[in-house]
Structure formats: structure tokens, C-alpha cells
Design a protein around this motif. Sequence first.
Motif, PDB file in Angstrom:
ATOM      1  N   ASN A  20       0.831  -1.209   0.000  1.00 42.53           N
ATOM      2  CA  ASN A  20       0.000   0.000   0.000  1.00 42.53           C
ATOM      3  C   ASN A  20       0.863   1.255   0.000  1.00 42.53           C
ATOM      4  OD1 ASN A  20      -2.404  -1.451   0.008  1.00 42.53           O
ATOM      5  ND2 ASN A  20      -2.569  -1.443   2.241  1.00 42.53           N
ATOM      6  N   ILE A  26      -1.046   4.881   1.073  1.00 44.78           N
ATOM      7  CA  ILE A  26      -0.751   5.443   2.398  1.00 44.78           C
ATOM      8  C   ILE A  26       0.629   6.068   2.349  1.00 44.78           C
ATOM      9  CG2 ILE A  26      -2.212   3.805   3.677  1.00 44.78           C
ATOM     10  CD1 ILE A  26       0.316   2.240   4.408  1.00 44.78           C
ATOM     11  N   ASP A  30       1.774   6.767   8.127  1.00 41.64           N
ATOM     12  CA  ASP A  30       0.670   5.825   8.346  1.00 41.64           C
ATOM     13  C   ASP A  30       1.193   4.390   8.416  1.00 41.64           C
ATOM     14  OD1 ASP A  30      -1.171   7.887   8.306  1.00 41.64           O
ATOM     15  OD2 ASP A  30      -1.638   7.650   6.160  1.00 41.64           O
TER      16      ASP A  30
END
Length: 117
Positions: A20, A26, A30
Amino acid sequence: MKTLITMTNQEIDRYEILRNLLSGKINGSDASIQMGLSTRQVRRLKRQVKEWGVKGIIHKNRGAVSHNKTPDEVKDKIIKYIKKDYYDFGPTFAQEKLVEINKIKLSVPTVRNIMIE
């Protein structure tokens, strides 16, 4: 040729988070919060995944023999001495006699583990 890679659940989760991160879904902060790591460690893992793919997540020492493992020849000698001479001794006394008589220096916990095996 395909290679089978065994991963823990934590490594699988980390790989998904890093995918991700690499795809831009992200950011690094994060990812660090989700993995419970510092942003520096996330950058390091990200670099490894870019270079090695899934293998970048797996610890490089996995499957390697410990550097302080008692050699099998020494273990065999100790087992022989304990069975022959020290069969009714506790680990502490057996360790003392191994040092005193046989000149084999190992810790009491190591002798205990060998006796348990």
C-alpha cells in the motif's frame, strides 16, 4: 522456477502495508503507525522490498545455525561421559566434573539442556 517462501502472519501483514505504501495509498507515517515501527525502519523495509520483493521482509538470519551452538562432536562427548560416569549426577555437579576431570567447559544450563535431550 518458483520458490516457496514461508512467512509469519506479521510478515504477511507488513508486506501488505508496504505494498500500500509503494502504490501510494498510504504514506510512511501511516505505515509506521500500522506496523508499530519507526519511520526509519519503514524506509529500510520499503527499500528492501523494492530490491528483493517479498524476500525483503524476511529476516536474513532465518534458517542459519547459531554462532554459539555447541558443536555436535562436543555434545556427543558430553552425552557419553554423562551416561558412563555421571548418570546419577545433577546438571550442576555434572558440569563441575566435566570441567574438573574432562576439561570440557560449558555452562550449567547448557549441560542441563543436553541432559534433558
